[in-house]
Design a protein around this motif. Structure first.
Motif, short mmCIF file in Angstrom:
data_model
loop_
_atom_site.label_atom_id
_atom_site.label_comp_id
_atom_site.label_asym_id
_atom_site.label_seq_id
_atom_site.Cartn_x
_atom_site.Cartn_y
_atom_site.Cartn_z
N PHE A 163 -4.55 -50.65 18.37
CA PHE A 163 -4.05 -51.00 19.69
C PHE A 163 -4.13 -49.81 20.66
O PHE A 163 -4.29 -50.00 21.87
CB PHE A 163 -2.62 -51.52 19.60
CG PHE A 163 -2.52 -52.91 19.05
CD1 PHE A 163 -3.33 -53.93 19.52
CD2 PHE A 163 -1.59 -53.22 18.05
CE1 PHE A 163 -3.25 -55.22 19.02
CE2 PHE A 163 -1.49 -54.51 17.55
CZ PHE A 163 -2.32 -55.52 18.03
N ARG A 164 -4.03 -48.60 20.14
CA ARG A 164 -4.18 -47.44 21.03
C ARG A 164 -5.64 -47.19 21.37
O ARG A 164 -5.96 -46.69 22.45
CB ARG A 164 -3.54 -46.22 20.40
CG ARG A 164 -2.00 -46.30 20.49
CD ARG A 164 -1.30 -45.05 20.07
NE ARG A 164 0.10 -45.11 20.52
CZ ARG A 164 1.08 -44.41 19.98
NH1 ARG A 164 0.82 -43.60 18.97
NH2 ARG A 164 2.32 -44.52 20.45
N PRO A 167 -6.32 -51.18 23.73
CA PRO A 167 -5.09 -51.83 24.18
C PRO A 167 -5.31 -53.12 24.96
O PRO A 167 -4.35 -53.85 25.23
CB PRO A 167 -4.43 -50.76 25.07
CG PRO A 167 -5.58 -49.92 25.55
CD PRO A 167 -6.56 -49.90 24.43
N ASP A 168 -6.58 -53.40 25.33
CA ASP A 168 -6.87 -54.59 26.13
C ASP A 168 -7.34 -55.78 25.29
O ASP A 168 -7.89 -56.75 25.84
CB ASP A 168 -7.93 -54.26 27.18
CG ASP A 168 -9.27 -53.84 26.57
OD1 ASP A 168 -9.28 -53.39 25.39
OD2 ASP A 168 -10.30 -53.93 27.27
N ASP A 170 -7.57 -59.21 23.74
CA ASP A 170 -6.97 -60.51 24.08
C ASP A 170 -6.49 -61.24 22.84
O ASP A 170 -5.47 -61.93 22.86
CB ASP A 170 -7.99 -61.39 24.82
CG ASP A 170 -8.36 -60.83 26.18
OD1 ASP A 170 -7.44 -60.64 27.00
OD2 ASP A 170 -9.55 -60.56 26.41
N ARG A 189 2.17 -54.44 17.87
CA ARG A 189 1.92 -55.01 19.19
C ARG A 189 3.21 -55.07 20.01
O ARG A 189 3.24 -54.66 21.17
CB ARG A 189 1.34 -56.42 19.05
CG ARG A 189 1.15 -57.15 20.39
CD ARG A 189 1.07 -58.64 20.20
NE ARG A 189 2.30 -59.21 19.64
CZ ARG A 189 2.41 -60.48 19.27
NH1 ARG A 189 1.38 -61.29 19.36
NH2 ARG A 189 3.57 -60.93 18.77
N ASP A 190 4.27 -55.57 19.40
CA ASP A 190 5.52 -55.73 20.13
C ASP A 190 6.14 -54.39 20.50
O ASP A 190 6.68 -54.22 21.61
CB ASP A 190 6.50 -56.55 19.30
CG ASP A 190 6.06 -58.01 19.13
OD1 ASP A 190 5.09 -58.42 19.80
OD2 ASP A 190 6.68 -58.71 18.30
N LEU A 192 4.57 -51.67 21.12
CA LEU A 192 3.76 -51.07 22.18
C LEU A 192 3.81 -51.89 23.47
O LEU A 192 3.23 -51.48 24.49
CB LEU A 192 2.31 -50.91 21.71
CG LEU A 192 2.09 -49.90 20.58
CD1 LEU A 192 0.65 -49.98 20.08
CD2 LEU A 192 2.41 -48.48 21.06
N GLY A 193 4.48 -53.04 23.44
CA GLY A 193 4.62 -53.86 24.64
C GLY A 193 3.34 -54.53 25.08
O GLY A 193 3.14 -54.80 26.28
N LEU A 194 2.45 -54.86 24.13
CA LEU A 194 1.18 -55.50 24.46
C LEU A 194 1.29 -57.02 24.37
O LEU A 194 2.24 -57.56 23.80
CB LEU A 194 0.08 -54.99 23.52
CG LEU A 194 -0.14 -53.47 23.52
CD1 LEU A 194 -1.20 -53.09 22.51
CD2 LEU A 194 -0.52 -52.98 24.91
N LYS A 195 0.29 -57.70 24.91
CA LYS A 195 0.30 -59.17 24.96
C LYS A 195 -0.78 -59.80 24.08
O LYS A 195 -1.05 -60.99 24.19
CB LYS A 195 0.11 -59.64 26.41
CG LYS A 195 1.18 -59.11 27.39
CD LYS A 195 2.57 -59.59 26.99
CE LYS A 195 3.61 -59.11 28.00
NZ LYS A 195 4.99 -59.50 27.59
N THR A 196 -1.41 -59.01 23.23
CA THR A 196 -2.49 -59.52 22.38
C THR A 196 -2.04 -60.72 21.55
O THR A 196 -0.99 -60.66 20.89
CB THR A 196 -2.98 -58.41 21.43
OG1 THR A 196 -3.35 -57.26 22.20
CG2 THR A 196 -4.17 -58.88 20.61
#
Length: 327
Positions: A163-164, A167-168, A170, A189-190, A192-196
């Protein structure tokens, strides 16, 4: 289960033995799927699979809290056992690993080479696990489960790296055996606050998590007769299921034939060897190809430990080898 600081510390522990694995964008694979793709190569760890991360974190805490531990015991189809054998040897802890009869010959050899005592019992993983539990009580050994917070914490370090690096993403496809890998991805994911979007993958021949995900409760199966042994699970872990139901969007089921096709694709497009579970993410993405256009897709190649005979028979490497030109 844990916070980001704990995950960072786990990454430091893992990094003492396992360098960060690559996350490559392969052009041919992107062409095959018709969209941007990145592969997280957990087949590049010292044991050839992602589970080594969990073993290292689990043994680090166990040895720190119980320095005189007489030994550990567990059951596996291969990668979990290699992980524990590898980590136990680094800490000077004896390891006994139970496997079902007919288990992968090469995975068995690898576990013994990493220092484990190997015991064959039963016809499937569940039978081996139950017998290992009985022997643990008899011999006074520490029973290492197939799913545990420290195992998830360890394997989540590969998701932290991925994710680092990307980070984009989908959508991320993750194979499910006992659930530590996908739970680690959800947690990372959670944190790091990502939406994947995270999608689990199971075999049609061992769909216990897929059935449980749909039913909202643990559903077991009588058999798990997939050649993708890393996904051959009959009884889901309740804690893992709760995390998956909360954090994954769905679970895709793939056939052994689809997995074999994905192994061939990974070999031709990336020249990486994948075991059945390791190719399952690509198999699922290929199944859902029409919905992925324009998305940045992540695939977890969770391991490359496939027996040569299985690779030859399943994937079809008996074709004549062309004569090489001499210089």
């Amino acid at each position: 289960m844990f916070d980001l600081a704990e995950l960072e510390r786990a990454h430091d522990i893992v990094g003492q033995a396992v360098p960060a694995t690559p996350a490559h964008a392969w052009p041919l694979l992107s062409q095959r799927l018709g969209t941007r793709v990145v592969v997280k190569h957990e087949n590049h760890t010292p044991t050839g699979a992602f589970k080594v991360r969990g073993g290292l974190v689990y043994l680090e805490r166990l040895k720190r809290e119980r320095p005189n531990i007489p030994g550990i015991i567990s059951a596996t189809r291969g990668n979990h056992g290699q992980s524990l054998a590898f980590a136990a040897s680094r800490h000077g802890v004896p390891a006994v690993i139970y496997v079902p009869r007919g288990n992968s010959v090469e995975k068995n050899r690898a576990m013994k080479a990493f220092g484990a005592e190997l015991v064959e019992h039963g016809e499937d993983f569940q039978a081996a696990r139950e017998e290992a539990g009985r022997h643990a009580q008899f011999a006074g050994l520490h029973m290492v489960p197939s799913f545990h917070t420290d195992l998830v914490l360890g394997v989540a370090t590969y998701a932290l790296e991925l994710f680092r690096a990307a980070p984009d993403l989908d959508v991320l496809y993750v194979p499910i055996g006992q659930g530590s890998g996908i739970c680690g991805c959800i947690m990372a994911r959670d944190l790091l606050g990502l939406k994947t979007e995270i999608v689990g993958v199971q075999s049609t021949e061992a769909p216990s998590y897929a059935l449980s995900f749909a039913a909202g409760r643990v559903v077991t199966t009588e058999t798990s007769n997939t050649l993708a042994d890393g996904m051959a699970t009959r009884i889901p872990d309740p804690e893992a299921l709760a995390i998956i139901r909360k954090g994954a969007s769905r679970i895709v089921e793939v056939t052994d034939d689809e997995v074999a096709a994905a192994i061939r694709a990974l070999w031709t497009d990336t020249h990486n060897l994948a075991e059945g579970a390791g190719a399952a993410a690509l198999a699922a993405a290929l199944q859902e190809k029409t919905t992925l256009s324009g998305k940045h897709v992540g695939l977890v190649l969770s391991g490359g430990n496939i027996d040569f005979d299985l690779f030859r028979g399943w994937v079809g490497t008996d074709a004549p080898v062309a004569h090489r030109a001499t210089a």
